[in-house]
Design a protein around this motif. Structure first.
Motif, short mmCIF file in Angstrom:
data_model
loop_
_atom_site.label_atom_id
_atom_site.label_comp_id
_atom_site.label_asym_id
_atom_site.label_seq_id
_atom_site.Cartn_x
_atom_site.Cartn_y
_atom_site.Cartn_z
N PHE A 187 39.36 35.42 56.44
CA PHE A 187 38.55 34.25 56.16
C PHE A 187 38.75 33.08 57.23
O PHE A 187 37.67 32.38 57.29
CB PHE A 187 38.90 33.52 54.67
N THR A 188 39.84 32.91 57.95
CA THR A 188 39.94 31.89 58.95
C THR A 188 39.41 32.78 60.32
O THR A 188 38.73 31.96 60.87
CB THR A 188 41.48 31.91 59.33
N ASP A 189 39.30 34.17 60.56
CA ASP A 189 38.61 34.53 61.59
C ASP A 189 38.26 35.95 61.22
O ASP A 189 39.30 36.82 60.88
CB ASP A 189 39.75 34.68 62.81
N VAL A 225 35.21 29.58 38.13
CA VAL A 225 35.08 30.78 39.00
C VAL A 225 33.75 31.55 38.59
O VAL A 225 33.33 31.25 37.42
CB VAL A 225 36.04 31.74 38.46
N ARG A 226 33.09 31.99 39.61
CA ARG A 226 31.77 32.50 39.42
C ARG A 226 31.60 33.63 38.27
O ARG A 226 32.95 34.34 38.05
CB ARG A 226 31.10 33.10 40.57
N LYS A 227 30.60 33.76 37.57
CA LYS A 227 30.63 34.81 36.43
C LYS A 227 30.87 36.13 36.99
O LYS A 227 31.40 37.14 36.37
CB LYS A 227 29.24 34.76 35.94
N GLU A 228 30.53 36.36 38.38
CA GLU A 228 30.48 37.69 38.94
C GLU A 228 31.84 37.98 39.16
O GLU A 228 32.36 39.33 39.28
CB GLU A 228 29.75 37.82 40.25
N GLU A 229 32.84 36.99 39.26
CA GLU A 229 34.12 37.16 39.78
C GLU A 229 35.12 37.02 38.46
O GLU A 229 36.16 37.59 38.63
CB GLU A 229 34.60 36.08 40.53
N ILE A 230 34.52 36.70 37.35
CA ILE A 230 35.55 36.55 36.42
C ILE A 230 35.92 38.07 35.62
O ILE A 230 37.10 38.28 35.23
CB ILE A 230 34.70 35.97 34.90
N SER A 231 34.93 39.04 35.62
CA SER A 231 35.41 40.23 35.01
C SER A 231 36.33 41.15 36.12
O SER A 231 37.59 41.37 35.57
CB SER A 231 33.99 41.18 35.19
N LYS A 248 32.87 32.70 49.44
CA LYS A 248 34.25 32.75 50.10
C LYS A 248 35.35 31.83 49.71
O LYS A 248 36.58 32.11 49.79
CB LYS A 248 33.90 32.60 51.62
N ASN A 249 34.86 30.56 49.37
CA ASN A 249 35.86 29.61 48.80
C ASN A 249 36.68 30.05 47.51
O ASN A 249 37.87 29.55 47.66
CB ASN A 249 34.95 28.38 48.66
N THR A 250 35.82 30.61 46.87
CA THR A 250 36.63 31.00 45.54
C THR A 250 37.36 32.25 45.69
O THR A 250 38.85 32.07 45.32
CB THR A 250 35.51 31.75 44.53
N LYS A 251 37.18 33.07 46.67
CA LYS A 251 38.19 34.08 47.24
C LYS A 251 39.27 33.50 47.86
O LYS A 251 40.68 33.93 47.80
CB LYS A 251 37.48 35.46 47.89
N PHE A 252 39.14 32.52 48.79
CA PHE A 252 40.19 31.82 49.37
C PHE A 252 41.21 31.45 48.63
O PHE A 252 42.56 31.40 48.75
CB PHE A 252 39.43 31.01 50.54
N GLU A 260 41.70 31.88 45.35
CA GLU A 260 42.40 32.87 44.64
C GLU A 260 43.49 33.70 45.37
O GLU A 260 44.72 33.63 45.07
CB GLU A 260 41.30 34.05 44.31
N SER A 261 43.29 33.89 46.77
CA SER A 261 44.17 34.74 47.61
C SER A 261 45.41 33.57 47.92
O SER A 261 46.46 34.05 48.00
CB SER A 261 43.78 35.22 48.94
N GLY A 262 44.98 32.30 48.11
CA GLY A 262 45.77 31.31 48.29
C GLY A 262 46.97 31.23 47.24
O GLY A 262 48.24 31.22 47.48
N GLN A 263 46.36 30.97 46.09
CA GLN A 263 47.36 30.83 44.95
C GLN A 263 48.16 32.11 44.57
O GLN A 263 49.61 31.94 44.48
CB GLN A 263 46.50 30.73 43.68
N LEU A 264 47.45 33.44 44.72
CA LEU A 264 48.15 34.69 44.54
C LEU A 264 49.22 34.71 45.75
O LEU A 264 50.36 35.38 45.38
CB LEU A 264 47.53 35.70 44.22
N CYS A 265 48.90 34.40 46.81
CA CYS A 265 49.95 34.64 47.91
C CYS A 265 51.24 33.75 47.76
O CYS A 265 52.23 34.20 47.80
CB CYS A 265 49.41 33.95 49.21
#
Length: 369
Positions: free
Chosen positions: A236-238, A183-189, A110-114, A116-121
């Motif tokens: 992710f916050t709630d 970034v995790r290998k599962e998320e790279i692709s 979740k930290n990786t996705k958070f 990613e979304s924060g940067q793209l936001c």
């Protein structure tokens, strides 16, 4: 200038040293280029990295107007703003996202996705506002026919060309960030897919002189993606914040419909009826049947792929919701049914004698003899 807290020191030129200090290393290159502006011998070379090139001045009723077109020197400008994007990425990560992460205590995935979304936001917010400002000032929204009229659109204003150069620089910087952010290998692709799609579409619109249509499509795409990443940050916050995804779903479907309609209107009908048909490299004219069909096919395949991912995402959300509802029903304690004792006058409820109509029965008075 340090962007990261130095909890541990690593040997020079090691992998961990490069990851920990990559923003500081890139910042030194930017300072080196800026210092080159101070000297006459290196100023002409340094300006290639900072300012867009290939400017042409023409006369108009408003006076002298400067336009730009593209060329190989744009690679130097993209490289400079590629470095700027890496620095800004580190600033947002260190001074905004890392502070929020320490309070949320998210898992590693979740930290990786958070992040990613924060940067793209941040990026989608800036890009959508910027592109909307360009569309308003250039008059593309008020005059939709200008998206395909007078093609090829070789001459660009400064804000249009600078917008495209920074867009290419940002999505190119996202490639090494996969390594720097571990970034995790599962998320790279998954991330590589949308990074390459953005680079492909932006490059095609810039090189094929379809910059006006590309601006409108990028604005629609960025607004839609901004809604998704905002919804994911709230989730992710709630985890109870699910309604934001419903709003994003509506905007996503609307964006796909408008994108396909606009592409068929501008490329399929507008350019097909233009007088200047044919391929001319010097004039920048790519208005041929083959190129038009290739562009339409590329956009249709991309939109179909995005819709397929959207349907799979919604089905997964629906399964998770049904699973949670089933778990809650099983976990809910079963309340025992209360037994009622009937009487000739009524029934007993909570130790009180009540009549059938709900009123308490009156006691009979005995007549005195």
């Amino acid at each position: 200038m340090a962007f990261r807290r130095r909890n541990k020191s690593y040997p020079f030129f090691s992998q961990e040293f490069l990851i920990q200090n990559h923003a500081d290393i890139v910042f030194s290159f930017v300072i080196f280029i800026l210092i080159g502006l101070m000297f006459e011998a290196t100023a002409k070379t340094a300006i290639l990295f900072i300012q867009p090139q290939y400017n042409v001045t023409t006369l108009s009723p408003e006076g002298e107007v400067t336009f730009y077109h593209y060329g190989w020197k744009d690679c130097a400008t993209i490289l400079f703003y590629f470095f700027i994007a890496i620095i800004l990425h580190a600033v947002v990560q260190e001074y905004l996202l890392d502070k929020v992460n320490r309070r949320l205590h998210l898992s590693k995935s979740k930290n990786t996705k958070f992040n990613e979304s924060g940067q793209l936001c941040v990026f989608h917010l800036v890009s959508s506002v910027w592109s909307f400002y360009i569309l308003i000032t250039e008059g593309y929204l008020l005059h939709p026919s200008s998206l395909w009229e007078n093609y090829p659109h070789v001459h660009l204003r400064f804000q249009v060309k600078f917008f495209y150069l920074t867009q290419l620089a940002y999505w190119l910087h996202a490639l090494p960030e996969l390594y720097f952010q571990k970034v995790r290998k599962e998320e790279i692709s998954r991330q590589l897919q949308y990074i390459c799609l953005y680079l492909l579409h932006i490059s095609a619109a810039y090189l094929l002189n379809l910059s006006r249509v590309g601006l409108v499509l990028l604005f629609l795409q960025y607004v839609s993606e901004l809604g998704f990443h905002i919804a994911r940050l709230f989730y992710f916050t709630d985890e109870n914040h699910q309604k934001m995804f419903d709003l994003w779903a509506a905007s996503f479907v609307f964006t796909r419909m408008v994108t396909l309609t606009l592409m068929f209107l501008a490329v399929g009908f507008g350019l097909a009826r233009a007088e200047n048909q044919g391929l001319d490299w010097e004039m920048g004219n790519f208005n041929t049947v083959l190129i038009r069909m290739t562009v339409l096919l590329l956009v249709c395949l991309t939109q179909s792929w995005l819709l397929w991912k959207f349907i799979r995402f919604q089905l997964r959300r629906w399964r998770e919701f049904r699973h949670e509802q089933a778990v809650r029903k099983k976990a809910a304690p079963k309340q025992p049914l209360r037994t009622l004792k009937r009487d000739s006058l009524g029934h007993h409820e909570n130790g009180v004698l009540k009549a059938e109509n709900g009123a308490s029965p009156r006691t009979k008075k005995l007549k005195s003899t």
